[in-house]
Structures are given as structure tokens and as C-alpha cells.
Design an enzyme around this catalytic site. Sequence first.
Site, PDB file in Angstrom:
ATOM      1  N   SER A 116       0.807  -1.231   0.000  1.00 37.88           N
ATOM      2  CA  SER A 116       0.000   0.000   0.000  1.00 37.88           C
ATOM      3  C   SER A 116       0.830   1.266   0.000  1.00 37.88           C
ATOM      4  CB  SER A 116      -0.960  -0.020   1.177  1.00 37.88           C
ATOM      5  OG  SER A 116      -1.723  -1.187   1.096  1.00 37.88           O
ATOM      6  N   ARG A 124       7.622   6.278  -4.063  1.00 33.66           N
ATOM      7  CA  ARG A 124       8.183   6.859  -2.840  1.00 33.66           C
ATOM      8  C   ARG A 124       7.493   6.216  -1.653  1.00 33.66           C
ATOM      9  NH1 ARG A 124       4.284   9.953  -4.663  1.00 33.66           N
ATOM     10  NH2 ARG A 124       5.579  10.476  -6.431  1.00 33.66           N
ATOM     11  N   ASP A 171      -4.041  -1.303  -1.445  1.00 37.33           N
ATOM     12  CA  ASP A 171      -5.187  -1.585  -0.562  1.00 37.33           C
ATOM     13  C   ASP A 171      -6.499  -0.985  -1.090  1.00 37.33           C
ATOM     14  OD1 ASP A 171      -4.236   0.974   0.000  1.00 37.33           O
ATOM     15  OD2 ASP A 171      -4.123   0.703   2.171  1.00 37.33           O
TER      16      ASP A 171
END
Length: 492
Positions: free
Chosen positions: A158, A173, A211
Amino acid sequence: MVGLGPRKPPSRKGSMADVPKDLMQEIKRLEELFTVDKAKLKQITDHFINELAKGLSVEGGSIPMNPTWCMSFPTGDEQGTFLALDMGGTNLRVCEIILTDQKSEFDIIQSKYRMPEELKTGDADELWEYIADCLQQFIESHHADTKLEKLHLGFTFSYPATQDYIDHGVLQRWTKGFDIDGVEGHNVVPMFEAAIAKRGVPIKLTALINDTTGTLIASAYTDTKMKIGCIFGTGCNAAYMENCGSIPKLAHMNLPPDTPMAINCEWGAFDNEHKVLPRTPYDIIVDKDSPRPGQQAFEKMIAGLYLGEIFRLVLVDLHDNKDVHIFEGQNIDKLRKAYTLDSSFLSLVEEDPFENLSETGDLFQNKLGITATHPELELIRRLAELIGTRAARLSACGVAAIAKKKNYKTCHVGADGSVFNKYPHFKQRGAVALREILDWPAKKNPKEEDPIEILAAEDGSGVGAALIAALTLKRVKEGNMAGILHPENFRG
Ligand code: BGC
């Protein structure tokens, strides 16, 4: 969901009668800083719609709008046994999911492992070793006597990842306070697979998912009106189904324009360039002191990781700098520690049912060693309300933007995450804001559904991951190889 569940205790009236004038003035200042009115909500939503489209364009924008290669909604008839691994912000969860032959039904077994705090800022190898150990433990305890052939795994990772294929993902990132060297800019799948291979565990990664995509698909499995999946937890984000024809950055793939493609928006990055969000001086400090300054501007005003920190920064400022000097003469060293208060602390403040706010007083005493006066407690309560309300109202802008972009006049939105599930009034405040943004007429009766309802989702990172693995296996079998890097892993 609004209005469902056990009846709430009558709400506290509260009185500011004994709040001195200077403290009252501070409360007013905070109200001005943290209130987002209807006009601003609309302005943010309009900008959001443009930014969603920009993220899909070849040039790109600050919202990544990542194509996920999840290319259909489930029908409810998916079947099979799958593993799911969820690497969220707080826990690691391993599940085995059986999608049964009963429509929209599933069985699930799962084990949770706490993500050690030091792993989040540690070394990449340690992270993958830890994940592989948890998976191995899970297999050994649940399949000790069986010789396993191959298990298909959906990995819920996620964080923003560029996916050229569904079994591939280059981490753009870290977010949510993670800061592990050597992962950003790399495909995480081979790193994960190498750690698994070392242990000889018979697992094949079938789908790397977010997610939010999992939430969208899991929710649509049991409710066909679900069109958007959201997470309001440690981080915040959403996914929805786009048509390939509206994704210019995928034009080179020559996919039929009406083919569906789930998009992981990564909307936490909305307004990184600070054009519309009403940031306060406290939001600016949260950003500056985070491991990734300049990133996740929207998320930093909404997500659970940051709500307690914003609250803490305001209180320290009111002690140190403003004329009111709250908690005067007291040692506030504990309150000075960054991230010492999480959003569950704020939830408890907002849940205090007593007129004299005695529970809030106890919280400050026990957790922070601070004795707060009654007027200070009133300020604390109001501040928590302001921060919680702002988060819910800003969240609604994202939902409204996707709904407007897709021209969804009515639909369901599946939402999950600690803030959505546990933060008091979050759902109801979000619903009020959606109504303001979308100009819905007043309800004729309180039981009537809103045109767009944000509802508690099905388990995205478990059932959703399994479903996406199942949908991918199915389409590969049918010959749709778009976005598949390792077809060999999908056979057998
Ligand atoms: C991540 C998203 C994720 C969200 C909710 C954000 O920080 O970038 O990928 O969906 O948190 O977990």
C-alpha cells in the site's frame, strides 16, 4: 452506514461560559484556520477533478493515477484458494482465502504480525526477510502435513508504485512515515521473490495490488453498486475503475477504449504544489519535519498518522507562543515529543461524554502528566472537533471529484481504515460535506439513502487481493496477456 449501529448516547452540550476572553479568542482563531466552508470544498473539488485527469495524461501531474492492470469487476462467481499478504502501515497480515462456489461467499483464515517500528526506517533486506519469515510461519502452521504444489499470492503493497504489469511495481516513494533505503525507484517484486525463494516456500506472486484497489474489488464482490474504494487509515487514498480510452498515458498499449482498468489514484499527493488546500502553519510544520517534505500534501491533512500530530503542534504553540499560555507553569516535555499522540487519542477526546470533560482531563493527566483547567479542556475538545471535521470534509472532496469525473449520480463507495471505522462522526461529517459539494436536496426522511453513500468496505487486502489474483488468472487463461510480465507463473 450513517444512522446504523447501536444508539448513540445523547451528545454533550458543552459550555464555554467560563472560558476567559483570551482563550475564546484563540478558539476563534483556530476555528477560522481549520474550518473549510462549502465554497472552499467546491473549489477544492473542481481543482481535484482537473488533477485526476492530469494524472492520467502523458505529461502527468502530482496525483500519480497508477494503472493497476486489474481489468474487471468480479462477478461473484470467482473460485479458488489464494494467499494474501498485506503490508500496510501498522501490521503485516497473511491470509488464506477460499472463494467458494456459493455466489459472493468466501472463507478466510489469517494471522497478524506486528510490523516492528525499527523495520520502517531500517534496511531493505531486513524488511523482505521479515515478510518472508511471516509467510513461511503461516504456511508451516496451516499446511504442516500437506505437500503444496503452488500457491497463488496477492500482495497488497500500500504505497505508490508504477506498475507496467500486474506482477511488477516500482516504488515511487515511501509514505506513512516509512523510510527504507534501496527500495524507492526499484521493482519490489524480485526483492520479495528472492526472500521467498531462499526459504523454498511454494508461492507465486500473481498480483501486486494497492489496498484501495483491493477494497474496491472486494466491496464490488458483494455489492454491485460499489464504484470507488477508499482507505482512511494511517494513510489515505482511493481507487476506481476507468476506461482505457480515458487514460492517454496508456494509449501506446492499444487497448480497446472501453476496456476497464482500475486506477490507484494515490490522491494523498493531491495539491503537492499548494494551490488550493487551506494549509495552516501547523500543517506546514508536519510536512517540513516528515521524512518526505513536499509529498502527500492532502494525506498529511487527513490521514490518521498525522491528525494527532497536528493537534499536538497546536497545543505546544498555545503553551509557548500565544498570549494565553495554556498549561502555564507545567512541564510539557511529554507533549513536546513528536508523534506522541495518535488519532486514537483524538478519538477519545471527541468521545468524552461528560459535560466537565473529565475523561479528557484524565487522558491529559495520565498520558502527558498535564493538568488541564476546564476552559483548557473546552479548547482541547473544540480543537479535536476542528481537526477531525476538517479531515472528513476534505476527504469528501476526493470522493466527489471521482464521482463527478465519472458522472456517477448514484453509487456506493467502499471505505476502510482506522479513521473511517473508529474516528467518531467521521462518516457523518463526510456525508454532510458530500451533500454540500454535490448540492443534493434535503432528505425527505432521515432513513433515505444519500445518492452517493460511503459504506464500510469488505476486506480489501485479504479478499480483494485474492479476487484480483483470481480475476488475473482467469483473464490470462482466456488469452488476455495485457500487463502480465511472467505468464509462466500463471499456469498450473
Ligand atoms: C499510500 C497509498 C495507500 C494509502 C492507504 C498512502 O500513504 O501511498 O498507496 O493506499 O496510504 O493505505
